[in-house]
Motif scaffolding. Sequence first.
Motif, PDB file in Angstrom:
ATOM      1  N   THR A   3      70.485 111.362  10.452  1.00  0.00           N
ATOM      2  CA  THR A   3      71.912 111.144  10.691  1.00  0.00           C
ATOM      3  C   THR A   3      72.726 112.413  10.484  1.00  0.00           C
ATOM      4  N   SER A   5      71.770 115.541  10.850  1.00  0.00           N
ATOM      5  CA  SER A   5      71.547 116.464  11.963  1.00  0.00           C
ATOM      6  C   SER A   5      72.278 115.995  13.211  1.00  0.00           C
ATOM      7  N   GLU A   6      72.281 114.685  13.436  1.00  0.00           N
ATOM      8  CA  GLU A   6      72.991 114.144  14.592  1.00  0.00           C
ATOM      9  C   GLU A   6      74.487 114.412  14.485  1.00  0.00           C
ATOM     10  N   THR A   7      75.028 114.242  13.289  1.00  0.00           N
ATOM     11  CA  THR A   7      76.460 114.497  13.087  1.00  0.00           C
ATOM     12  C   THR A   7      76.789 115.959  13.340  1.00  0.00           C
ATOM     13  N   PHE A   9      75.117 118.035  15.204  1.00  0.00           N
ATOM     14  CA  PHE A   9      74.964 118.292  16.633  1.00  0.00           C
ATOM     15  C   PHE A   9      76.203 117.843  17.401  1.00  0.00           C
ATOM     16  N   GLU A  10      76.737 116.692  17.053  1.00  0.00           N
ATOM     17  CA  GLU A  10      77.923 116.187  17.741  1.00  0.00           C
ATOM     18  C   GLU A  10      79.137 117.068  17.470  1.00  0.00           C
ATOM     19  N   ILE A  11      79.255 117.560  16.234  1.00  0.00           N
ATOM     20  CA  ILE A  11      80.380 118.444  15.906  1.00  0.00           C
ATOM     21  C   ILE A  11      80.279 119.740  16.710  1.00  0.00           C
ATOM     22  N   ARG A  13      78.691 120.219  19.491  1.00  0.00           N
ATOM     23  CA  ARG A  13      78.907 119.935  20.911  1.00  0.00           C
ATOM     24  C   ARG A  13      80.394 119.780  21.220  1.00  0.00           C
ATOM     25  N   PHE A  14      81.121 119.101  20.329  1.00  0.00           N
ATOM     26  CA  PHE A  14      82.556 118.921  20.547  1.00  0.00           C
ATOM     27  C   PHE A  14      83.278 120.271  20.536  1.00  0.00           C
ATOM     28  N   ASP A  16      81.965 123.162  21.041  1.00  0.00           N
ATOM     29  CA  ASP A  16      81.456 123.924  22.179  1.00  0.00           C
ATOM     30  C   ASP A  16      82.218 123.569  23.452  1.00  0.00           C
ATOM     31  N   ASP A  70      73.547 120.594  31.725  1.00  0.00           N
ATOM     32  CA  ASP A  70      74.432 119.546  31.213  1.00  0.00           C
ATOM     33  C   ASP A  70      75.714 119.552  32.038  1.00  0.00           C
ATOM     34  N   CYS A 108      81.524 129.215  16.913  1.00  0.00           N
ATOM     35  CA  CYS A 108      80.525 128.258  17.394  1.00  0.00           C
ATOM     36  C   CYS A 108      79.546 128.926  18.353  1.00  0.00           C
TER      37      CYS A 108
END
Length: 247
Positions: A3, A5-7, A9-11, A13-14, A16, A70, A108
Amino acid sequence: MNTESETLFEIIRFVDLAGVLANAILGGVAARTARLDIVGFVVLAIMSGLGGGMIRDTLLQQGTPAALLDPAYLICAILGGVIAYFVTFNGRWTRRVLLLLDALAVGCWSAVGAQKALEAGLGWLPAILLGMITAVGGGMVRDIMLLKVPTIFGGNTLYATSALLASTEMVILSKLGFVAIGTGVAILSGAALSLLAKRYGWILPTGYALRIPKPILLLNPRAWRQRRLDARNARNGVNPDDPGVGV
């Protein structure tokens, strides 16, 4: 992937994608200044928002650049160009929001670029270089397309320096095994330095003008002979100012 790492990654990505959108809009602002049409707006937006990452992925030679795999990246870049085509960003708060997103993107992109280089097996110095290229490459391409000297080369507040700081921090902390912490530190420190530089007008000095003295003795035989004569007189205890010397 847990969880945490997923959080993270989402931060990332946002931030980015927000950075892509902000830099695409800045590319559109440059297109408006140059009085380009809609094609110019979109092309400059794509280059400004995605150029650094595509240069990095091309240099790493590990497949198709991530910005082309992407669709969200191209959508954000094109959207930024279209927004800048219809909206003028002359307001105080709109400019501040763009500067904030751009500053966050510096850290970032530096962190992502440096980490990708390390994962590709490169050393610490190439990793720092690719981190910087990821952060500043898009702006350089935009300026070159407008036949301008890239602003990171001088006359602008600290930007490449912020990327250097963020990339270096990311490499050091990643080598120590703290990838997540390194990413967070790089984003915050890169953004902080960029914003402080904008606020206080910090810039790097231009080239110094140190003058190399002319090698008189080598270029002037008379001066060389006089130097030898003075040395001989000194050894013999002769004062050239005494009356009768040389008579």
